[in-house]
Scaffold this motif. Structure first.
Motif, PDB file in Angstrom:
ATOM      1  N   HIS A   4     112.301 -15.691  30.855  1.00  0.00           N
ATOM      2  CA  HIS A   4     112.661 -14.335  32.009  1.00  0.00           C
ATOM      3  C   HIS A   4     113.722 -14.589  31.578  1.00  0.00           C
ATOM      4  O   HIS A   4     114.448 -15.047  31.896  1.00  0.00           O
ATOM      5  N   PRO A   5     113.855 -13.008  30.968  1.00  0.00           N
ATOM      6  CA  PRO A   5     115.225 -12.260  30.006  1.00  0.00           C
ATOM      7  C   PRO A   5     115.942 -12.876  31.851  1.00  0.00           C
ATOM      8  O   PRO A   5     117.448 -12.276  31.421  1.00  0.00           O
ATOM      9  N   ASN A   6     115.872 -12.484  33.097  1.00  0.00           N
ATOM     10  CA  ASN A   6     116.959 -12.515  34.216  1.00  0.00           C
ATOM     11  C   ASN A   6     116.860 -13.552  34.353  1.00  0.00           C
ATOM     12  O   ASN A   6     118.091 -13.869  35.403  1.00  0.00           O
ATOM     13  N   ILE A   7     116.406 -14.949  33.957  1.00  0.00           N
ATOM     14  CA  ILE A   7     116.729 -15.899  34.482  1.00  0.00           C
ATOM     15  C   ILE A   7     116.631 -16.818  33.164  1.00  0.00           C
ATOM     16  O   ILE A   7     117.607 -17.826  33.496  1.00  0.00           O
ATOM     17  N   ALA A   8     116.379 -17.006  32.691  1.00  0.00           N
ATOM     18  CA  ALA A   8     116.683 -17.823  30.953  1.00  0.00           C
ATOM     19  C   ALA A   8     117.704 -17.945  31.265  1.00  0.00           C
ATOM     20  O   ALA A   8     119.067 -17.043  31.655  1.00  0.00           O
ATOM     21  N   SER A   9     118.807 -18.899  29.872  1.00  0.00           N
ATOM     22  CA  SER A   9     120.038 -19.060  29.548  1.00  0.00           C
ATOM     23  C   SER A   9     120.566 -18.297  28.883  1.00  0.00           C
ATOM     24  O   SER A   9     120.145 -17.160  28.374  1.00  0.00           O
ATOM     25  N   ARG A  10     121.763 -17.797  29.168  1.00  0.00           N
ATOM     26  CA  ARG A  10     122.597 -16.839  28.510  1.00  0.00           C
ATOM     27  C   ARG A  10     123.067 -17.035  27.390  1.00  0.00           C
ATOM     28  O   ARG A  10     123.978 -16.665  27.187  1.00  0.00           O
ATOM     29  N   ARG A  11     122.036 -18.624  26.453  1.00  0.00           N
ATOM     30  CA  ARG A  11     123.263 -19.741  25.523  1.00  0.00           C
ATOM     31  C   ARG A  11     123.292 -18.195  24.720  1.00  0.00           C
ATOM     32  O   ARG A  11     124.611 -18.317  23.858  1.00  0.00           O
ATOM     33  N   TRP A  12     122.093 -17.489  24.015  1.00  0.00           N
ATOM     34  CA  TRP A  12     121.911 -16.350  23.434  1.00  0.00           C
ATOM     35  C   TRP A  12     123.840 -16.292  23.467  1.00  0.00           C
ATOM     36  O   TRP A  12     124.459 -15.087  22.785  1.00  0.00           O
ATOM     37  N   VAL A  13     124.174 -14.581  24.366  1.00  0.00           N
ATOM     38  CA  VAL A  13     125.240 -14.112  24.468  1.00  0.00           C
ATOM     39  C   VAL A  13     126.802 -15.522  24.200  1.00  0.00           C
ATOM     40  O   VAL A  13     127.395 -14.789  23.672  1.00  0.00           O
ATOM     41  N   TYR A  14     126.767 -16.444  25.495  1.00  0.00           N
ATOM     42  CA  TYR A  14     127.453 -16.509  25.545  1.00  0.00           C
ATOM     43  C   TYR A  14     128.327 -17.662  24.736  1.00  0.00           C
ATOM     44  O   TYR A  14     129.603 -17.602  24.331  1.00  0.00           O
ATOM     45  N   GLU A  15     127.418 -18.234  23.403  1.00  0.00           N
ATOM     46  CA  GLU A  15     127.917 -18.709  22.780  1.00  0.00           C
ATOM     47  C   GLU A  15     128.585 -17.824  21.493  1.00  0.00           C
ATOM     48  O   GLU A  15     129.265 -18.134  20.634  1.00  0.00           O
ATOM     49  N   GLN A  16     128.541 -16.437  21.446  1.00  0.00           N
ATOM     50  CA  GLN A  16     129.518 -15.301  21.266  1.00  0.00           C
ATOM     51  C   GLN A  16     130.692 -15.215  21.987  1.00  0.00           C
ATOM     52  O   GLN A  16     131.317 -14.494  20.912  1.00  0.00           O
ATOM     53  N   TYR A  17     131.031 -16.105  22.927  1.00  0.00           N
ATOM     54  CA  TYR A  17     132.006 -15.610  23.600  1.00  0.00           C
ATOM     55  C   TYR A  17     133.409 -17.646  23.289  1.00  0.00           C
ATOM     56  O   TYR A  17     132.571 -18.357  23.005  1.00  0.00           O
ATOM     57  N   ASP A  18     134.241 -16.918  23.228  1.00  0.00           N
ATOM     58  CA  ASP A  18     135.271 -18.414  23.640  1.00  0.00           C
ATOM     59  C   ASP A  18     135.290 -18.826  24.340  1.00  0.00           C
ATOM     60  O   ASP A  18     136.354 -17.800  25.106  1.00  0.00           O
ATOM     61  N   SER A  19     134.344 -19.703  25.533  1.00  0.00           N
ATOM     62  CA  SER A  19     134.646 -20.350  26.549  1.00  0.00           C
ATOM     63  C   SER A  19     136.067 -21.700  26.372  1.00  0.00           C
ATOM     64  O   SER A  19     137.055 -21.767  27.395  1.00  0.00           O
ATOM     65  N   MET A  20     136.699 -21.951  25.790  1.00  0.00           N
ATOM     66  CA  MET A  20     137.309 -22.869  25.276  1.00  0.00           C
ATOM     67  C   MET A  20     138.997 -22.691  25.348  1.00  0.00           C
ATOM     68  O   MET A  20     139.568 -23.571  25.063  1.00  0.00           O
ATOM     69  N   VAL A  21     139.651 -21.262  24.868  1.00  0.00           N
ATOM     70  CA  VAL A  21     140.245 -21.288  24.064  1.00  0.00           C
ATOM     71  C   VAL A  21     141.174 -21.381  25.896  1.00  0.00           C
ATOM     72  O   VAL A  21     141.038 -20.866  26.696  1.00  0.00           O
ATOM     73  N   GLY A  22     142.702 -21.837  25.024  1.00  0.00           N
ATOM     74  CA  GLY A  22     143.352 -22.008  26.111  1.00  0.00           C
ATOM     75  C   GLY A  22     143.254 -23.513  27.007  1.00  0.00           C
ATOM     76  O   GLY A  22     144.223 -24.040  27.905  1.00  0.00           O
TER      77      GLY A  22
END
Length: 758
Positions: A428-446
């Motif tokens: 379900h989109p309210n529970i499934a991983s947001r991988r598709w979203v967060y892979e478009q974000y740079d979480s490691m810069v810095g």
């Protein structure tokens, strides 16, 4: 610039003109009383944006004042600076804030979301703080609709492109889908930064003769009346107001960040404020009112990127990447030199003047040598002369109807049905991983993110201190709100939102410190909507008081409704930060080793109310909020802190959306492990596995520590706890039956949202 006659070349406005600008007839009368005459069009436009809900909080401030605002770590009064500020020890402070960009994102999702990210980061670095991390809370409509997919893709790309280019990691957030958001998506952006306590910049103006600068980008016609646009319902004609949507430039913002921090470091900045909603007029009026001085501003000196702009257009433009700066007189060349180095506009557009004998400071705006507006700063701003209303509110009919739900009206989950329910929830989109979203974000810069490879209930970012390379404290942060709960019961739902935020921080090993909130509601003139708002504020206040997490400020976004879909679910998004003093106390949610024991701390209940299982699998839309007790929740948190500090647990994960089963799956999947657990036959199977009753946490414990763990929980902490089973090498086994393999679960969980968006 010595003329005393106010003239802007337009015929004097009428009540009808005022109405079209969002000014009520009684407010128009009040403006005439304040000025002692009828305002010209420029002055009326000024009042229309400054007295809009977006800027003045005129329909919400009377209730916002009831929220707890004081605490021993608070370094700035709630709402009085660009962002909240709390002491984190060792001479450092954390500045943080959350704000919405809902209406712009509904029309132009890419720029709406991108400029929301830009604006919230400017609020942080105008405090003198260097941003360290961003979060976002996103709400969309039915994910099957083409429009929803367009909005999701635009918003996510806008956030990613702006944040990645700006160079600040996006470390977490939430995404929620429901049909109530079909027309009105919610885009709430959060940012946090670190500043030395003695180097905080203020949003004020004082000192007669001190120069006033506008710095950053040139001013254009984008975003004009954006604050007014954000203070009305979305309609079929809203697309006609696309010019009210701003356009962002993250590379310009990066330059502005460095230049701003450099000028603050000189010590010559009297005051500085981001030009967000309402642009120049907002910054000049709020800074002047706070400092009890006035300003003379020459609009001809404002760098513009379009020719022949009217004075009111320059004043109200919400062009991005701009600041207003008041500087110590005689130091102009130093400030100018810094901005020249960064290749940014830096134009002196006026100076600070003394307050008059009968006012706290007036703003005089000139163009082409003529005085086009003369307005008192104090009467424009929140906390000054801006109107404050007690709106009528009334309990909606649905509220009592939802309470009539009986669990017996829903069949329990049979053993043969477990796999179907499990697959439904994990995909379900309210529970499934947001991988598709967060892979478009740079979480490691810095390279400061401590939770990328160590999954936890809240994001955790290391605090970097160049003066102390071995400094190891961390800031944990989260954004939380289950709007379905709030819709069912705004008072209880708002308490749960605060509590889940605190629970996420506690489960990460952090001590919760303070809150910023983004209150998203429908039209405040609808009594049933305003009742939701009032009850949510009361619930939020009670929970914040209990957890000792004062509200540092935030944002109210009303008018999130349309004629087709009605109001969105009431959505009081809670942004909360916590402090991890010792990195050894960082706790993660993933199971570590096979044969570790799995416990649930807290009390199971025969409760499936407002759960994702009931709402989307059983298709029952009307039920109350989950069972919740604030004292029980608070007691749980104190026990969890003790468990972490004494090193009693291997993992810790709160039981929330999707219930116990989803918590088990989320703990097992990161390392490709499984679990074997038994249900408690004193409860319905669906309530035990999929119910979302609060105040429960899942932990794993080494077998060698079982005795000490149970003694601490039972004899010392007196917390209810249940041994569920053990961590296994593979498969999800419930009551001796394999529900699904770990591989099947992980494929569903990781890829369902991406497939849906494709």
């Amino acid at each position: 610039m010595t003329s005393t006659e106010v003239h802007d070349g337009n015929a004097l406005p009428t009540v009808e003109t005022a109405r079209k600008l969002g000014v009520l007839p009684e407010e128009f009368d009040r403006i005439r009383e304040i000025l002692g005459r009828t305002p010209n069009f420029t002055e009326l436009s000024i009042f229309s944006v400054m007295w809009s809900e977006h800027c003045s909080y005129k329909n919400s401030i009377v209730w916002l004042k009831t929220l707890p605002r004081d605490g021993e770590r608070m370094l700035a009064k709630a709402g009085e600076e660009n962002a909240g500020l709390v002491d984190i020890g060792d001479g450092l402070a954390c500045s943080f804030k959350i704000e919405s960009h809902n209406h712009p994102s509904a029309l132009e999702p890419y720029q709406g979301a991108a400029t929301g990210v830009g604006g919230i980061n400017r609020d942080i670095f105008t405090m003198g703080a260097r941003p360290i991390a961003q979060l976002n809370s996103l709400r969309f409509g039915n994910p099957e609709l083409a429009k929803t997919k367009w909005l999701v893709k635009g918003v996510v790309k806008g956030i990613g492109d702006y944040g990645n280019a700006f160079g600040i990691p996006t470390v977490g957030g939430e995404v929620f889908f429901d049909e109530c958001y079909n027309t009105n998506p919610l885009v709430n952006a959060f940012s946090a930064g670190i500043v030395e306590v003695g180097k905080v910049a203020k949003a004020t103006s004082y000192g007669v003769g001190n120069p006033v600068f506008i710095v950053g980008s040139a001013t254009g016609k984008d975003g004009i009346h954006g604050a007014t646009f954000a203070s009305e319902d979305i309609t079929d004609k809203s697309n006609e107001k696309l010019p009210a949507v701003q356009v962002g430039d993250p590379f310009m913002e990066k330059l502005l960040l460095e230049a701003t921090l450099e000028i603050i470091e000189t010590g010559y900045v009297i005051g500085i404020q981001d030009m967000g909603a309402a642009g120049i007029i907002c910054s000049t009026s709020e800074m002047s009112a706070k400092g009890e001085h006035g300003m003379i501003i020459d609009l001809d000196k404002v760098p513009t990127r379009q020719s022949n702009m009217h004075g009111w257009e320059i004043l109200l433009s919400e062009s991005q990447e701009r600041m207003l700066v008041v500087v110590e007189k005689g130091k102009e060349h130093i400030i100018q030199g810094i901005f020249d180095k960064w290749d940014l506009h830096c134009a002196q557009i006026g100076e600070v003047v003394a307050a008059g004998p009968n006012d706290a400071g007036r703003l005089h705006f000139y163009q082409h040598g003529a005085l086009i507006a003369d307005v008192p700063a104090y009467d424009l701003v929140l906390g000054g002369g801006a109107p404050q209303y007690h709106r009528e509110y009334r309990e909606p009919a649905y509220y009592q109807r939802f309470k009539q739900f009986e669990i017996s009206s829903v069949p329990d989950t049979s053993a043969d049905e477990l796999t179907a329910v499990a697959k439904h929830l994990l995909s379900h989109p309210n529970i499934a991983s947001r991988r598709w979203v967060y892979e478009q974000y740079d979480s490691m810069v810095g390279t400061a993110n401590r939770s990328t490879n160590r999954p936890s209930d809240a994001a955790l970012v290391r605090i970097r201190d160049v003066k102390r390379p071995d400094y190891s404290k961390g800031i944990a942060m989260t954004v939380d709100c289950n709007s379905r709960y709030v819709n069912a019961d705004p008072f209880v739902g708002a308490q749960i939102a605060v509590s889940e935020a605190a629970r996420n921080l506690t489960c990460t090993g952090a001590e919760p410190l303070a809150v910023t909130n983004n209150l998203n509601f429908g039209n405040p003139y609808v009594p049933e909507v305003y009742w939701q708002f009032v009850q949510a504020v009361k619930g939020m206040g009670a929970a914040c008081l209990k957890f000792g997490t004062p509200v540092t400020g935030g944002n109210v976004s009303f008018y999130n409704q349309s004629s087709d879909d009605g109001p969105v679910f009431p959505t009081p998004t809670i942004g909360m930060i916590g402090l991890v003093e010792n990195p050894e106390h960082q706790m993660t949610l993933d199971f570590k080793e096979t044969d570790d024991l799995i416990y649930m701390i807290g009390v199971a209940k025969n409760d499936i109310a407002s759960s994702e299982y009931l709402y989307s699998y059983r298709k029952v839309k009307e039920s109350p909020a989950p069972q919740f007790d604030l004292e029980e929740e608070y007691t749980l948190h104190q026990g969890l802190k003790t468990l972490i500090q004494q090193g009693m647990v291997q993992s810790m994960h709160d039981v929330s959306d999707g219930g116990l089963f989803v918590a088990l799956a989320e703990s097992a999947m990161p390392r490709g492990l499984g679990f074997q657990v038994s249900t408690d036959k004193n409860y319905r199977t669906d309530a035990f596995l999929f119910g979302e009753a609060q105040s429960r946490v899942l932990v794993s414990v080494k077998p060698s520590q079982q005795g000490a763990f149970q003694k601490l929980l039972g004899a010392d902490l007196k917390l209810a706890h249940t041994l569920l089973g053990t961590v296994t090498a593979k498969d999800f086994v419930i009551d001796s039956a394999t529900v699904m393999t770990t591989g099947e679960a992980k494929d569903l969980f990781d890829n369902s949202l991406g497939k849906l968006m494709a």
